[in-house]
Write an enzyme that holds these catalytic residues in place. Structure first.
Site, PDB file in Angstrom:
ATOM      1  N   ARG A 256       0.823  -1.201   0.000  1.00  0.00           N
ATOM      2  CA  ARG A 256       0.000   0.000   0.000  1.00  0.00           C
ATOM      3  C   ARG A 256       0.866   1.263   0.000  1.00  0.00           C
ATOM      4  O   ARG A 256       0.513   2.275  -0.595  1.00  0.00           O
ATOM      5  CB  ARG A 256      -0.963   0.025   1.196  1.00  0.00           C
ATOM      6  CG  ARG A 256      -2.063  -1.008   1.084  1.00  0.00           C
ATOM      7  CD  ARG A 256      -2.943  -0.743  -0.155  1.00  0.00           C
ATOM      8  NE  ARG A 256      -3.848  -1.830  -0.387  1.00  0.00           N
ATOM      9  CZ  ARG A 256      -3.787  -2.688  -1.407  1.00  0.00           C
ATOM     10  NH1 ARG A 256      -2.856  -2.579  -2.316  1.00  0.00           N
ATOM     11  NH2 ARG A 256      -4.653  -3.653  -1.543  1.00  0.00           N
TER      12      ARG A 256
ATOM     13  N   GLU B 141       1.943   1.611  -3.463  1.00  0.00           N
ATOM     14  CA  GLU B 141       0.809   2.128  -4.213  1.00  0.00           C
ATOM     15  C   GLU B 141       0.645   3.639  -3.985  1.00  0.00           C
ATOM     16  O   GLU B 141       0.372   4.399  -4.925  1.00  0.00           O
ATOM     17  CB  GLU B 141      -0.459   1.389  -3.800  1.00  0.00           C
ATOM     18  CG  GLU B 141      -1.713   1.817  -4.527  1.00  0.00           C
ATOM     19  CD  GLU B 141      -2.939   1.052  -4.051  1.00  0.00           C
ATOM     20  OE1 GLU B 141      -3.795   0.792  -4.907  1.00  0.00           O
ATOM     21  OE2 GLU B 141      -3.040   0.729  -2.854  1.00  0.00           O
TER      22      GLU B 141
ATOM     23  N   SER C 162      15.514  13.905   1.210  1.00  0.00           N
ATOM     24  CA  SER C 162      16.431  12.889   1.688  1.00  0.00           C
ATOM     25  C   SER C 162      15.695  11.768   2.415  1.00  0.00           C
ATOM     26  O   SER C 162      14.774  12.019   3.186  1.00  0.00           O
ATOM     27  CB  SER C 162      17.454  13.506   2.642  1.00  0.00           C
ATOM     28  OG  SER C 162      18.295  12.510   3.180  1.00  0.00           O
TER      29      SER C 162
END
Length: 160
Positions: free
Chosen positions: A87, A90, A113
């Site tokens: 997820r 995603e 960073s």
């Protein structure tokens, strides 16, 4: 012993003792819980004083303690197969272009960073189901414009 075997040993002890990550992080202390858990799972290193605390807590040998202080080989195959980790992948695939555009508009030509970085995780109670809140803070690193001539920007900071 390999680093993966040390991780399994630590997880076995955690299970046997019935410890939570919260308890373990409180015992070791000194840095973010995300870093401590990441190190015990083999993705980060612990500085020597914290590796020593972890060794006492988990009754590790000197060699195992030293392994906690070594820089690990980080990462896992992509895309991840674990649903929770996927997820996040995603989120980046879907929202990454917008995040990139918004960061560049605000800061300029560069990156956030993942090394000079901090993260906090919170549980937010909600009657429709508790929510997970992630707060991430990473240093902005502008691209260096190599060979820039006098009067031209040397770095990709936002131009006013």
């Amino acid at each position: 012993m390999t680093r993966a075997q040390l991780t399994e040993k630590i997880l076995d002890i955690k299970r046997e003792k019935g410890w939570s990550w919260k308890h373990i992080c409180a015992e070791i202390g000194g840095v973010s819980p995300v870093l401590i858990v990441g190190a015990l799972l083999g993705q980060m290193k612990l500085v020597k004083p914290l590796a020593a605390k972890a060794a006492v807590l988990f009754d590790l040998s000197a060699a195992e303690q030293a392994m906690l202080n070594e820089v690990p080989y980080r990462g896992s195959p992509m895309p991840p197969t674990d649903p929770l980790i996927y997820r996040f992948y995603e989120l980046v695939m879907v929202n990454g272009p917008a995040w990139k555009a918004l960061i560049e508009e605000e800061f300029g030509d560069g990156i956030m960073s993942a090394i000079d970085f901090d993260m906090e995780i919170e549980r937010l109670p909600n009657p429709k189901g508790d929510r997970v809140k992630f707060t991430m803070s990473g240093k902005f690193l502008p691209y260096k414009y190599y060979g820039s001539e006098q009067g031209l920007p040397e770095y990709g900071f936002r131009e006013e």
